[in-house]
Design a protein around this motif. Structure first.
Motif, PDB file in Angstrom:
ATOM      1  N   GLU A 382       0.856  -1.141   0.106  1.00 50.37           N
ATOM      2  CA  GLU A 382       0.095  -0.088   0.010  1.00 50.37           C
ATOM      3  C   GLU A 382       0.751   1.362  -0.077  1.00 50.37           C
ATOM      4  OE1 GLU A 382      -3.679   2.137   0.083  1.00 50.37           O
ATOM      5  OE2 GLU A 382      -3.229   0.009  -0.130  1.00 50.37           O
ATOM      6  N   ARG A 383       1.971   1.178   0.774  1.00 51.80           N
ATOM      7  CA  ARG A 383       2.568   2.373   0.909  1.00 51.80           C
ATOM      8  C   ARG A 383       3.520   2.718  -0.428  1.00 51.80           C
ATOM      9  NH1 ARG A 383       3.970   5.655   5.772  1.00 51.80           N
ATOM     10  NH2 ARG A 383       4.505   7.605   4.920  1.00 51.80           N
ATOM     11  N   PHE A 384       3.979   1.543  -1.050  1.00 50.84           N
ATOM     12  CA  PHE A 384       4.602   1.649  -2.287  1.00 50.84           C
ATOM     13  C   PHE A 384       3.885   2.181  -3.301  1.00 50.84           C
ATOM     14  CE2 PHE A 384       5.509  -0.370  -6.647  1.00 50.84           C
ATOM     15  CZ  PHE A 384       6.883   0.081  -6.639  1.00 50.84           C
ATOM     16  N   THR A 385       2.464   1.756  -3.138  1.00 51.43           N
ATOM     17  CA  THR A 385       1.439   2.344  -4.568  1.00 51.43           C
ATOM     18  C   THR A 385       1.523   3.661  -4.191  1.00 51.43           C
ATOM     19  OG1 THR A 385       0.375   0.107  -4.239  1.00 51.43           O
ATOM     20  CG2 THR A 385      -0.776   2.161  -5.333  1.00 51.43           C
ATOM     21  N   HIS A 386       1.123   4.340  -2.978  1.00 56.28           N
ATOM     22  CA  HIS A 386       1.036   5.745  -2.585  1.00 56.28           C
ATOM     23  C   HIS A 386       2.362   6.472  -2.866  1.00 56.28           C
ATOM     24  CE1 HIS A 386       1.220   9.217  -0.101  1.00 56.28           C
ATOM     25  NE2 HIS A 386      -0.257   9.398  -0.393  1.00 56.28           N
ATOM     26  N   PHE A 387       3.570   5.752  -2.863  1.00 58.45           N
ATOM     27  CA  PHE A 387       4.844   6.553  -3.015  1.00 58.45           C
ATOM     28  C   PHE A 387       4.889   6.780  -4.713  1.00 58.45           C
ATOM     29  CE2 PHE A 387       9.584   5.715  -3.931  1.00 58.45           C
ATOM     30  CZ  PHE A 387       9.855   6.931  -3.466  1.00 58.45           C
ATOM     31  N   THR A 388       4.583   5.758  -5.478  1.00 58.66           N
ATOM     32  CA  THR A 388       4.823   5.719  -6.853  1.00 58.66           C
ATOM     33  C   THR A 388       3.887   7.019  -7.496  1.00 58.66           C
ATOM     34  OG1 THR A 388       3.365   3.837  -7.023  1.00 58.66           O
ATOM     35  CG2 THR A 388       5.790   3.511  -7.347  1.00 58.66           C
ATOM     36  N   LYS A 389       2.685   6.994  -6.967  1.00 60.48           N
ATOM     37  CA  LYS A 389       1.723   7.931  -7.423  1.00 60.48           C
ATOM     38  C   LYS A 389       2.296   9.319  -7.117  1.00 60.48           C
ATOM     39  CE  LYS A 389      -1.540   9.897  -5.130  1.00 60.48           C
ATOM     40  NZ  LYS A 389      -2.905   9.948  -4.402  1.00 60.48           N
ATOM     41  N   GLN A 390       2.817   9.636  -5.771  1.00 59.30           N
ATOM     42  CA  GLN A 390       3.402  10.978  -5.357  1.00 59.30           C
ATOM     43  C   GLN A 390       4.571  11.238  -6.268  1.00 59.30           C
ATOM     44  OE1 GLN A 390       2.151  13.201  -3.370  1.00 59.30           O
ATOM     45  NE2 GLN A 390       0.345  11.720  -3.054  1.00 59.30           N
ATOM     46  N   LEU A 391       5.514  10.098  -6.783  1.00 59.01           N
ATOM     47  CA  LEU A 391       6.585  10.376  -7.396  1.00 59.01           C
ATOM     48  C   LEU A 391       6.250  11.008  -8.835  1.00 59.01           C
ATOM     49  CD1 LEU A 391       8.971   7.457  -6.670  1.00 59.01           C
ATOM     50  CD2 LEU A 391       9.539  10.061  -6.444  1.00 59.01           C
ATOM     51  N   ALA A 392       4.909  10.104  -9.388  1.00 61.94           N
ATOM     52  CA  ALA A 392       4.497  10.738 -10.478  1.00 61.94           C
ATOM     53  C   ALA A 392       4.179  12.246 -10.686  1.00 61.94           C
ATOM     54  CB  ALA A 392       3.365   9.832 -11.005  1.00 61.94           C
ATOM     55  N   VAL A 393       3.394  12.434  -9.596  1.00 70.30           N
ATOM     56  CA  VAL A 393       3.000  13.936  -9.448  1.00 70.30           C
ATOM     57  C   VAL A 393       4.177  14.907  -9.397  1.00 70.30           C
ATOM     58  CG1 VAL A 393       1.859  15.533  -8.083  1.00 70.30           C
ATOM     59  CG2 VAL A 393       0.594  13.181  -8.488  1.00 70.30           C
ATOM     60  N   TYR A 394       5.225  14.481  -8.715  1.00 68.31           N
ATOM     61  CA  TYR A 394       6.413  15.324  -8.523  1.00 68.31           C
ATOM     62  C   TYR A 394       7.031  15.411  -9.933  1.00 68.31           C
ATOM     63  CZ  TYR A 394      11.041  16.766  -6.996  1.00 68.31           C
ATOM     64  OH  TYR A 394      11.949  17.621  -6.603  1.00 68.31           O
ATOM     65  N   PHE A 395       7.123  14.464 -10.640  1.00 68.67           N
ATOM     66  CA  PHE A 395       7.999  14.484 -11.907  1.00 68.67           C
ATOM     67  C   PHE A 395       7.166  14.997 -13.181  1.00 68.67           C
ATOM     68  CE2 PHE A 395      10.820  11.234 -10.085  1.00 68.67           C
ATOM     69  CZ  PHE A 395      11.914  11.806 -10.121  1.00 68.67           C
ATOM     70  N   LEU A 396       5.991  14.927 -13.072  1.00 67.40           N
ATOM     71  CA  LEU A 396       5.105  15.367 -14.127  1.00 67.40           C
ATOM     72  C   LEU A 396       4.860  16.901 -14.030  1.00 67.40           C
ATOM     73  CD1 LEU A 396       2.115  12.731 -14.298  1.00 67.40           C
ATOM     74  CD2 LEU A 396       3.902  13.299 -16.327  1.00 67.40           C
ATOM     75  N   ARG A 397       4.857  17.461 -12.883  1.00 65.78           N
ATOM     76  CA  ARG A 397       4.726  18.828 -12.547  1.00 65.78           C
ATOM     77  C   ARG A 397       6.043  19.612 -12.869  1.00 65.78           C
ATOM     78  NH1 ARG A 397       1.793  19.246  -6.485  1.00 65.78           N
ATOM     79  NH2 ARG A 397      -0.428  18.813  -7.270  1.00 65.78           N
ATOM     80  N   LYS A 398       7.202  18.952 -12.583  1.00 67.13           N
ATOM     81  CA  LYS A 398       8.803  19.416 -12.985  1.00 67.13           C
ATOM     82  C   LYS A 398       8.673  19.178 -14.599  1.00 67.13           C
ATOM     83  CE  LYS A 398      11.819  19.065 -10.183  1.00 67.13           C
ATOM     84  NZ  LYS A 398      12.425  20.152  -9.705  1.00 67.13           N
TER      85      LYS A 398
END
Length: 462
Positions: A382-398
């Protein structure tokens, strides 16, 4: 094998076709000739051990005749437990669950079999044969007339434990069913059972449930600590039961969980109060190895959680100390990086240098996530799933789109695997927001496949 042909008829046919006498068959099956003679002449029933030896001698896999064995050798008016018990154990090893259910059905209306079935279920459970154990626990629970009995509660606890896994809906259903029995358990089981129950709700992000049972856990632990102080040999009792954490550890865990609920609600001030509550355990007087270990563990976790709550309230200045804290703690890296990237997205903090520092660990997590320590596999996934979603948001915004879509697709894949519909929908929305920046390959291949899985998942859900 014909359904109307007996095992003995099959054996006689085999002996005739291969020109075997009793002595030959005895050597081939590695059994005593007298035993084989009694079986062949119909003077004795097969034990499951003898059946397995004969089955292998005939060139069939072990378990080949099990379905026929039940009506031919076990369906007596007065069932023979000495014959049934080894058969059930063999069925559990071979995962022949239908056979286990058939045998148990034969015993449901027989008096006196709840005790041995429960004891066998416990052996299966301790041997990690959870599906086989669950069949026995379910039937023992059905046979219990005393609806408030401790054994009924223990059966429900074992069923709850055996049903925890990747499927969120099944885990939730098992937790809801068990919560009505948790306070009926023997005192020696209650703290651990509450911990397991609240951890399941924690993994499923059912925060109201977490808050409710965390408080119950804390109150019960406090009551048991008061009771323990009245006895003079508390430390001796602790040493006898090193497999379970000391009682104060459950009390501390209750505050840790309540802090997490406050954290989720973004009430970081209240979360810090709970974290400070278990940060100083100097009042714990026990000096045995287990107590010292747990004292150190909670003092360490409190330090991390204090960093996290300060970070999530916007205090980016704690980042260097937080990174220094978790960088040498392998089990904490996923959780810590998830916290950091979450804060980075909320407060627009640049954490590129931290992500670069831990790039090998991130790439390793993409390959495999393993539970360990206090974190079970379900929580890590569950934590890994949340982490990969947050990473996606971080890099897409950048506007680092290649990395952003890589993590987005990884999150979607894992979300589909654990049947997390909310994450699936969030990923779809995120992709649609950045669709025009996706590469042709992302649009045409992997994303199309993921959307098909999404459609199927939602169709099955509704």
């Amino acid at each position: 094998m014909s359904n109307t042909t007996t095992i003995l008829a099959e054996l006689m046919k085999y002996m005739n076709e291969h020109d075997l006498n009793i002595s030959n068959l005895a050597r081939k099956s590695k059994m005593n000739p007298g035993t084989v003679s009694g079986l062949v002449n119909g003077n004795r029933k097969f034990s499951v051990y003898q059946l397995d030896r004969i089955t292998e001698a005939m060139g069939h896999p072990v378990g080949y005749y099990y379905e026929r064995y039940i009506p031919e050798c076990l369906a007596d008016a007065s069932p023979n437990w000495r014959r049934m018990s080894p058969f059930l154990e063999s069925c559990a090893k071979l995962n022949k669950l239908d056979c286990i259910q058939q045998v148990v059905n034969m015993l449901l209306d027989k008096l006196g079999y709840a005790d041995p079935l429960f004891e066998l279920a416990e052996r299966f459970f301790q041997g990690n044969r959870y599906e086989a154990a669950a069949i026995l626990y379910e039937n023992v629970a059905l046979s219990e007339n005393k609806q408030h009995s401790e054994r009924l509660a223990l059966c429900q606890y074992r069923l709850f434990q055996s049903r925890q896994g990747a499927n969120r809906e099944k885990s939730y259903e098992a937790a809801v069913q068990f919560e009505y029995f948790v306070d009926r358990l023997e005192e020696s089981y209650q703290l651990e059972a509450l911990k397991d129950l609240v951890n399941t709700y924690r993994t499923l992000r059912k925060w109201e449930k977490v808050h409710k049972f965390a408080k119950v856990l804390g109150n019960l632990a406090e009551a048991q600590m008061k009771s323990e102080r009245k006895h003079q040999n508390v430390e001796e009792d602790i040493l006898k039961n090193q497999s379970s954490p000391p009682t104060f550890a459950y009390w501390a865990f209750s505050h840790l969980l309540q802090a997490e609920v406050c954290y989720v609600k973004k009430d970081y001030e209240q979360a810090l109060k709970h974290n400070y509550a278990y940060s100083d355990l100097s009042w714990v007087k026990e000096t045995d190895e287990s107590s010292l270990k747990w004292k150190h563990q909670y003092e360490t976790w409190s330090k991390a959680n204090i960093y996290v709550n300060k970070l999530m309230s916007g205090q980016a200045s704690v980042l260097p100390d937080y990174v220094a804290y978790f960088s040498t703690r392998k089990d904490e890296i996923l959780t810590a990086l998830d916290n950091i990237i979450d804060a980075a997205n909320q407060y627009n903090i640049n954490v590129d240098d931290i992500l670069m520092q831990f790039e090998p660990e991130i790439l390793s997590l993409l390959e495999e996530q393993k539970g360990g320590g206090v974190y079970n596999q379900q929580f890590i996934t569950e934590r890994f799933t949340h982490f990969t979603k947050q990473l996606a948001v971080y890099f897409l915004r950048k506007e680092i789109y290649s990395k952003g879509f890589t993590f987005l697709l990884k999150c979607l894949e894992k979300s589909a695997a654990i049947n997390n519909k909310s994450y699936i929908l969030e990923n779809v929305r995120l992709f649609e927001s950045f669709r025009e920046n996706a590469s042709f390959e992302t649009k045409a291949a992997r994303w199309t496949d993921m959307k098909n899985k999404l459609a199927l998942s939602l169709l099955m859900y509704y």
